[in-house]
Design a protein around this motif. Structure first.
Motif, PDB file in Angstrom:
ATOM      1  N   ASN A 114       0.826  -1.210   0.000  1.00 43.37           N
ATOM      2  CA  ASN A 114       0.000   0.000   0.000  1.00 43.37           C
ATOM      3  C   ASN A 114       0.862   1.263   0.000  1.00 43.37           C
ATOM      4  O   ASN A 114       0.569   2.240  -0.705  1.00 43.37           O
ATOM      5  CB  ASN A 114      -0.920   0.001   1.211  1.00 43.37           C
ATOM      6  N   GLY A 115       1.930   1.232   0.803  1.00 43.26           N
ATOM      7  CA  GLY A 115       2.821   2.387   0.862  1.00 43.26           C
ATOM      8  C   GLY A 115       3.522   2.634  -0.461  1.00 43.26           C
ATOM      9  O   GLY A 115       3.677   3.782  -0.898  1.00 43.26           O
ATOM     10  N   ALA A 116       3.939   1.542  -1.100  1.00 44.01           N
ATOM     11  CA  ALA A 116       4.614   1.676  -2.388  1.00 44.01           C
ATOM     12  C   ALA A 116       3.658   2.181  -3.460  1.00 44.01           C
ATOM     13  O   ALA A 116       4.024   3.018  -4.303  1.00 44.01           O
ATOM     14  CB  ALA A 116       5.216   0.339  -2.808  1.00 44.01           C
ATOM     15  N   ALA A 117       2.419   1.678  -3.438  1.00 41.31           N
ATOM     16  CA  ALA A 117       1.430   2.136  -4.409  1.00 41.31           C
ATOM     17  C   ALA A 117       1.122   3.625  -4.205  1.00 41.31           C
ATOM     18  O   ALA A 117       0.982   4.388  -5.172  1.00 41.31           O
ATOM     19  CB  ALA A 117       0.158   1.305  -4.290  1.00 41.31           C
ATOM     20  N   ASP A 118       1.049   4.042  -2.942  1.00 39.83           N
ATOM     21  CA  ASP A 118       0.790   5.446  -2.640  1.00 39.83           C
ATOM     22  C   ASP A 118       1.947   6.315  -3.133  1.00 39.83           C
ATOM     23  O   ASP A 118       1.730   7.371  -3.750  1.00 39.83           O
ATOM     24  CB  ASP A 118       0.590   5.612  -1.135  1.00 39.83           C
TER      25      ASP A 118
END
Length: 337
Positions: free
Chosen positions: A27-31
């Motif tokens: 999720n952090g990488a996608a954000d």
């Protein structure tokens, strides 16, 4: 930390219990990907690769600094049936070439900044001819799996496994046919370059092996009956990487057949892997399709050794470098709309 492989069931259990990716990191990488200084989706598949890699490493802004390439070598009793254009002695000679840094894989690993290890598995004692009985006993396949399992460096952050073994496209074809069905001819190719008569003979050998051993158990039992020590070692290394959450770049037809044995045991067993390339061996594309893997490269390679996987390391490195090194709109002071 890797559990001890006491028997084949403990191997199966380790694979079934292996952890998945870190969803917070995904999720952090996608954000972060959505905030980078580029139009949405402008880096295409590189963006997906970076997010996938981040999840397996548990870091939304990862780096690749310690890739490992491992080459396993083994000999096959089935070569006595004339399935290869080269004699088994070439396996030993090529291992020496690897150890002296003279092979293609040595150059590709060095170019990618990867360490390289070579493991020869009882080259003086080929596996049994699988048209007459199982290629390996349970003790033999477990020993080969352990070799691969123990060869993975727990500090590595990316893994490529390759192989050397004269005649090993024959067991790879037999494994694919046993796991996925169809006719032996669908999965049997020319390997190192056999002629039409050689291909017909090789197809016959694969068909006889599958007729004898097909449908006798799961992927590990098929591996035991139709595979080879180096193929089992590759499977062991890929499985160890799954437990350690080390992403894997799969090499060619033989590596993919080894990986298919794992996919037969546990759903998601290969979620930590991507296909480095599609080789010129005819059935490789079909195996990748069965595994749901889209290759990163298609350059007509048919060498083995882990060469296609090693070549793809720099693709993944570039994906991660862009993801982690690029500035966001806010960091760069650039308007995002």
């Amino acid at each position: 930390m890797l559990p001890e492989l006491k028997d084949l069931n403990s191997f199966r259990d380790a694979l079934l219990r292996a952890p998945g990716p870190d969803q917070d990191a995904v999720n952090g990488a996608a954000d972060r990907n959505g905030q980078l200084t580029k139009p949405p989706g402008a880096l295409g598949r590189l963006e997906d690769l970076a997010i996938w890699y981040a999840g397996w490493r548990g870091d939304a802004r990862p780096q690749i600094s310690a890739p490992q390439v491992i080459v396993f070598a083994g000999n096959h009793g089935v070569t006595a049936q004339g399935v290869s254009a080269f004699p088994p002695e070439v396996t030993v000679q090529m291992v020496m070439n690897f150890e002296h840094g003279g092979a293609a894989i040595n150059q590709l690993a060095k170019s990618a900044g990867a360490t390289m290890d070579v493991h020869a598995l009882e080259l003086d004692r080929p596996t049994a001819d699988f048209t007459a009985g199982p290629a390996m006993s349970e003790a033999e396949v477990l020993a080969a799996l352990r070799t691969g399992w123990d060869a993975v460096d727990a500090t590595a952050d990316l893994l490529v496994v390759g192989e050397m073994g004269i005649g090993n496209t024959t067991p790879a074809a037999a494994i694919a046919c046993a796991l996925f069905g169809g006719d032996a001819a669908d999965w049997t190719g020319r390997g190192t370059g056999v002629d039409d008569a050689g291909l017909a003979n090789k197809t016959r050998v694969v068909a006889e092996g599958v007729a004898l051993h097909g449908g006798t158990g799961d992927g590990i039992e098929i591996l035991r009956r139709l595979g080879g020590r180096e193929i089992a070692a590759m499977a062991g290394a890929i499985a160890a990487a799954r437990v350690l959450r080390i992403p894997v770049i799969l090499d060619g037809f033989i590596c993919s057949s080894a990986a298919a044995c794992l996919a037969d045991i546990a759903d998601g067993a290969l979620d930590h892997s991507v296909a480095g390339h599609q080789s010129a061996e005819g059935a490789h594309g079909a195996v990748l399709a069965k595994l749901g893997k889209r290759p990163l490269l298609n350059l007509g390679l048919r060498l083995g050794e882990g060469s296609g996987g090693a070549l793809a390391i720099n693709i993944l490195k570039s994906a991660v470098a862009c993801h982690s090194g690029m500035a966001t709109f806010a960091e760069a002071g650039v308007s995002d709309g």
